[in-house]
Motif scaffolding. Sequence first.
Motif, PDB file in Angstrom:
ATOM      1  N   SER A  64       0.813  -1.217   0.000  1.00  0.00           N
ATOM      2  CA  SER A  64       0.000   0.000   0.000  1.00  0.00           C
ATOM      3  C   SER A  64       0.847   1.269   0.000  1.00  0.00           C
ATOM      4  O   SER A  64       0.306   2.376   0.000  1.00  0.00           O
ATOM      5  CB  SER A  64      -0.924   0.004   1.221  1.00  0.00           C
ATOM      6  OG  SER A  64      -0.160  -0.037   2.426  1.00  0.00           O
ATOM      7  N   ARG A  65       2.176   1.109  -0.005  1.00  0.00           N
ATOM      8  CA  ARG A  65       3.072   2.268  -0.043  1.00  0.00           C
ATOM      9  C   ARG A  65       4.292   1.925  -0.896  1.00  0.00           C
ATOM     10  O   ARG A  65       4.534   0.749  -1.208  1.00  0.00           O
ATOM     11  CB  ARG A  65       3.492   2.661   1.374  1.00  0.00           C
ATOM     12  CG  ARG A  65       4.182   1.545   2.166  1.00  0.00           C
ATOM     13  CD  ARG A  65       4.657   2.061   3.501  1.00  0.00           C
ATOM     14  NE  ARG A  65       5.118   1.009   4.376  1.00  0.00           N
ATOM     15  CZ  ARG A  65       5.799   1.237   5.501  1.00  0.00           C
ATOM     16  NH1 ARG A  65       6.096   2.473   5.847  1.00  0.00           N
ATOM     17  NH2 ARG A  65       6.179   0.234   6.264  1.00  0.00           N
ATOM     18  N   PRO A  66       5.069   2.941  -1.302  1.00  0.00           N
ATOM     19  CA  PRO A  66       6.232   2.662  -2.144  1.00  0.00           C
ATOM     20  C   PRO A  66       7.203   1.693  -1.479  1.00  0.00           C
ATOM     21  O   PRO A  66       7.409   1.732  -0.264  1.00  0.00           O
ATOM     22  CB  PRO A  66       6.873   4.045  -2.335  1.00  0.00           C
ATOM     23  CG  PRO A  66       5.725   5.002  -2.180  1.00  0.00           C
ATOM     24  CD  PRO A  66       4.853   4.390  -1.110  1.00  0.00           C
ATOM     25  N   ALA A  67       7.786   0.824  -2.306  1.00  0.00           N
ATOM     26  CA  ALA A  67       8.712  -0.201  -1.822  1.00  0.00           C
ATOM     27  C   ALA A  67      10.079  -0.028  -2.492  1.00  0.00           C
ATOM     28  O   ALA A  67      10.159   0.175  -3.706  1.00  0.00           O
ATOM     29  CB  ALA A  67       8.164  -1.594  -2.117  1.00  0.00           C
ATOM     30  N   PRO A  68      11.174  -0.138  -1.726  1.00  0.00           N
ATOM     31  CA  PRO A  68      12.518  -0.041  -2.303  1.00  0.00           C
ATOM     32  C   PRO A  68      12.939  -1.368  -2.917  1.00  0.00           C
ATOM     33  O   PRO A  68      12.811  -2.419  -2.295  1.00  0.00           O
ATOM     34  CB  PRO A  68      13.386   0.315  -1.100  1.00  0.00           C
ATOM     35  CG  PRO A  68      12.686  -0.337   0.054  1.00  0.00           C
ATOM     36  CD  PRO A  68      11.211  -0.298  -0.257  1.00  0.00           C
ATOM     37  N   VAL A  69      13.460  -1.303  -4.143  1.00  0.00           N
ATOM     38  CA  VAL A  69      13.769  -2.524  -4.881  1.00  0.00           C
ATOM     39  C   VAL A  69      15.071  -2.339  -5.664  1.00  0.00           C
ATOM     40  O   VAL A  69      15.332  -1.263  -6.218  1.00  0.00           O
ATOM     41  CB  VAL A  69      12.630  -2.875  -5.867  1.00  0.00           C
ATOM     42  CG1 VAL A  69      12.992  -4.093  -6.705  1.00  0.00           C
ATOM     43  CG2 VAL A  69      11.329  -3.116  -5.124  1.00  0.00           C
ATOM     44  N   ALA A  70      15.870  -3.398  -5.709  1.00  0.00           N
ATOM     45  CA  ALA A  70      16.993  -3.503  -6.627  1.00  0.00           C
ATOM     46  C   ALA A  70      17.068  -4.956  -7.099  1.00  0.00           C
ATOM     47  O   ALA A  70      16.536  -5.856  -6.446  1.00  0.00           O
ATOM     48  CB  ALA A  70      18.300  -3.076  -5.979  1.00  0.00           C
ATOM     49  N   VAL A  71      17.729  -5.177  -8.228  1.00  0.00           N
ATOM     50  CA  VAL A  71      17.769  -6.491  -8.871  1.00  0.00           C
ATOM     51  C   VAL A  71      19.211  -6.846  -9.210  1.00  0.00           C
ATOM     52  O   VAL A  71      19.988  -5.983  -9.639  1.00  0.00           O
ATOM     53  CB  VAL A  71      16.925  -6.503 -10.154  1.00  0.00           C
ATOM     54  CG1 VAL A  71      17.020  -7.860 -10.859  1.00  0.00           C
ATOM     55  CG2 VAL A  71      15.470  -6.163  -9.854  1.00  0.00           C
TER      56      VAL A  71
END
Length: 308
Positions: free
Chosen positions: A150-157
């Motif tokens: 429901s809120r922004p999520a931090p992501v890296a790949v």
Amino acid sequence: MPAASGTQYRLHRAGPQGEVRATVTELAAGLRELTVGGRTLVQSFGEDVVAPMGCGMVLVPWPNRVRDARWTLDGEPQQLDVTEAATGNASHGLLRNTGYRAGDHTDHAVTLLASVFPQHGYPFRLDTSVAYTLDDDGLRVTHTIVNRSSRPAPVAVGAHPYLALGDVPTSDLTVTVAADTWFETDEQRIPVASRPVDGTPYDLRSGARVGDLSIDVGLGSVQQVDGAIRHRLTAPDGDTVELWADDDFRFVQVYTPKNFPSADGPTQAVAIEPMTAPADALNSGTGLRWLDPDERWSLSWGIRLTRV
């Protein structure tokens, strides 16, 4: 006995250089084998062992390490599970020990699916997929991440392939990486500074013999070559295996262990790990992408063989 890495998805298709084959594992959506015309393009490992040294794994929602397995979200401290006991860090994301479920599957392609659920230190829900598709000269890998929170999520790949080139000893291959900076790290292997590669053993822009290297280094400021990010291993006869990537992959880890466990005993290997962010991105913010609720992010990399 079932394979240690779960179901083995075996892909094949005809190509102008001969048959293209790959094996992808249920565990960590790992790349276990890749050949073109019978020529090996990645270090492999047996079905009866866990992938050594992270070999072939998918690294989501961050690659590399998080210092002390801690970071801060909106002023609140977050404590991840420690997964690298020697340093006290959290390493290589949250799916490295996850069995992916199968989506679409044909003779030459498979899509594997896994969810990241809210957990210690990462209070977000992500739906992820990894699509492996054979090309005429190798393999394309496409990652897709959707934020179901429901809120922004931090992501890296990131991904952790070890490249190879047929029967040529890895030590005799030349590795070329168009990266202008390297990350100095501390005793926990966490970046403390970004520095120019000029005059260092980490300047791989003009190529270096793998056998002359003993490095495990994060590189940044990766530049495009001929319109794409390209990392290469070249044999003395000029044949090349190339790891190409979308522009999202502006960071790379290069690791040259001399004790990679193979069927014939310890051997020289070289990992070229495409990453969208460097180590400790949850703390530094470098390269980190924040996905809005229901936002989708797709990005690709691949491996191809070029013969002279």
